[in-house]
Design a protein around this motif. Structure first.
Motif, PDB file in Angstrom:
ATOM      1  N   THR A 192      69.237 -16.592  30.263  1.00 44.34           N
ATOM      2  CA  THR A 192      67.939 -15.952  30.997  1.00 44.34           C
ATOM      3  C   THR A 192      67.644 -16.956  31.859  1.00 44.34           C
ATOM      4  O   THR A 192      67.293 -18.271  31.388  1.00 44.34           O
ATOM      5  CB  THR A 192      66.791 -15.613  30.094  1.00 44.34           C
ATOM      6  OG1 THR A 192      67.306 -14.632  29.110  1.00 44.34           O
ATOM      7  CG2 THR A 192      65.859 -15.010  30.844  1.00 44.34           C
ATOM      8  N   LYS A 211      66.000 -19.438  46.079  1.00 37.97           N
ATOM      9  CA  LYS A 211      66.913 -19.349  45.230  1.00 37.97           C
ATOM     10  C   LYS A 211      67.359 -20.334  44.359  1.00 37.97           C
ATOM     11  O   LYS A 211      67.051 -21.499  44.764  1.00 37.97           O
ATOM     12  CB  LYS A 211      68.268 -19.005  45.887  1.00 37.97           C
ATOM     13  CG  LYS A 211      69.085 -19.817  46.387  1.00 37.97           C
ATOM     14  CD  LYS A 211      69.125 -19.821  47.844  1.00 37.97           C
ATOM     15  CE  LYS A 211      70.202 -21.024  48.502  1.00 37.97           C
ATOM     16  NZ  LYS A 211      69.312 -21.993  49.297  1.00 37.97           N
ATOM     17  N   VAL A 258      69.953 -16.779  41.609  1.00 36.97           N
ATOM     18  CA  VAL A 258      68.651 -15.776  40.911  1.00 36.97           C
ATOM     19  C   VAL A 258      67.831 -16.189  42.294  1.00 36.97           C
ATOM     20  O   VAL A 258      67.639 -17.252  42.725  1.00 36.97           O
ATOM     21  CB  VAL A 258      68.239 -16.306  39.711  1.00 36.97           C
ATOM     22  CG1 VAL A 258      66.603 -15.670  39.439  1.00 36.97           C
ATOM     23  CG2 VAL A 258      69.030 -16.543  38.525  1.00 36.97           C
ATOM     24  N   THR A 293      62.093 -14.785  40.352  1.00 41.20           N
ATOM     25  CA  THR A 293      62.805 -13.592  39.619  1.00 41.20           C
ATOM     26  C   THR A 293      63.179 -14.268  38.401  1.00 41.20           C
ATOM     27  O   THR A 293      63.493 -15.391  38.255  1.00 41.20           O
ATOM     28  CB  THR A 293      63.719 -13.148  40.473  1.00 41.20           C
ATOM     29  OG1 THR A 293      63.280 -12.690  41.816  1.00 41.20           O
ATOM     30  CG2 THR A 293      64.711 -11.889  39.843  1.00 41.20           C
ATOM     31  N   TYR A 330      66.171 -13.117  35.604  1.00 41.51           N
ATOM     32  CA  TYR A 330      67.741 -12.535  35.711  1.00 41.51           C
ATOM     33  C   TYR A 330      68.220 -13.192  34.071  1.00 41.51           C
ATOM     34  O   TYR A 330      68.072 -14.004  33.733  1.00 41.51           O
ATOM     35  CB  TYR A 330      68.488 -13.164  36.745  1.00 41.51           C
ATOM     36  CG  TYR A 330      69.805 -12.823  36.392  1.00 41.51           C
ATOM     37  CD1 TYR A 330      70.195 -11.610  36.935  1.00 41.51           C
ATOM     38  CD2 TYR A 330      70.996 -13.472  35.995  1.00 41.51           C
ATOM     39  CE1 TYR A 330      71.597 -11.008  36.956  1.00 41.51           C
ATOM     40  CE2 TYR A 330      72.175 -13.127  35.804  1.00 41.51           C
ATOM     41  CZ  TYR A 330      72.458 -12.027  36.410  1.00 41.51           C
ATOM     42  OH  TYR A 330      73.739 -11.310  36.231  1.00 41.51           O
ATOM     43  N   LYS A 331      68.678 -12.007  33.712  1.00 38.82           N
ATOM     44  CA  LYS A 331      69.296 -12.138  32.169  1.00 38.82           C
ATOM     45  C   LYS A 331      70.555 -11.572  32.402  1.00 38.82           C
ATOM     46  O   LYS A 331      70.790 -10.510  32.647  1.00 38.82           O
ATOM     47  CB  LYS A 331      68.531 -11.426  31.049  1.00 38.82           C
ATOM     48  CG  LYS A 331      69.065 -11.593  29.691  1.00 38.82           C
ATOM     49  CD  LYS A 331      67.987 -11.138  28.271  1.00 38.82           C
ATOM     50  CE  LYS A 331      68.764 -11.401  27.161  1.00 38.82           C
ATOM     51  NZ  LYS A 331      67.677 -10.934  26.109  1.00 38.82           N
ATOM     52  N   PHE A 332      71.523 -12.331  31.783  1.00 37.27           N
ATOM     53  CA  PHE A 332      72.787 -12.027  31.766  1.00 37.27           C
ATOM     54  C   PHE A 332      73.477 -12.035  30.140  1.00 37.27           C
ATOM     55  O   PHE A 332      73.325 -13.211  29.452  1.00 37.27           O
ATOM     56  CB  PHE A 332      73.849 -12.769  32.465  1.00 37.27           C
ATOM     57  CG  PHE A 332      75.393 -12.453  32.726  1.00 37.27           C
ATOM     58  CD1 PHE A 332      75.725 -11.301  33.372  1.00 37.27           C
ATOM     59  CD2 PHE A 332      76.067 -13.035  31.948  1.00 37.27           C
ATOM     60  CE1 PHE A 332      76.825 -11.106  33.433  1.00 37.27           C
ATOM     61  CE2 PHE A 332      77.476 -12.716  31.951  1.00 37.27           C
ATOM     62  CZ  PHE A 332      77.928 -11.760  32.769  1.00 37.27           C
TER      63      PHE A 332
END
Length: 126
Positions: A46, A54, A78, A82, A84-86
């Motif tokens: 995350t 960015k 990202v 923001t 972002y979770k992968f």
């Protein structure tokens, strides 16, 4: 200054670690080496990008990595402001050591730190 914290947990189903990298105050591109201390698998990452630009979060399975020389095995882009979770079902293995760093630019060997306010990165591993 960047700060890294690692917490370990055990359960009947799985032993796991949570790696938390706080790279907000005076962001750096320095590699956080072998953050888990042993081989394993990472299951999720995350990235909370708090900067106005960015950021690229990078993971490498490597022994003694060197900034601007060792390429990442996994790179996550990202956009500004923001989260972002992968997730990787079953996990992605690493055998040499899990190394973590963040940079401003996409270039594989970039060594520019994230913009002001930086980011935080949380990785769940076994």
């Amino acid at each position: 200054m960047a700060e890294i914290k690692v917490s370990g947990f055990s359960s009947a189903a799985l032993d796991y670690k949570i790696v938390y990298f706080d790279n907000q105050t005076n962001p750096t591109a320095a590699i956080q080496e072998n953050v888990t201390g042993s081989p394993g698998r990472w299951f999720s990452i995350t990235i909370d990008n708090k900067s106005g630009d960015k950021v690229y979060a990078r993971l490498a399975d490597a022994s003694a990595p060197t900034l601007a020389t060792t390429p990442s095995d996994w790179t996550f882009w990202v956009k500004a402001n923001t989260v972002y979770k992968f997730e990787v079902p079953g996990g992605a293995p690493f055998s040499e050591g899990l190394n973590l760093w963040t940079t401003l630019n996409e270039a594989p060997l970039d060594n520019n730190p994230p913009a002001a306010n930086g980011c935080t990165v949380t990785v769940v591993c076994s």
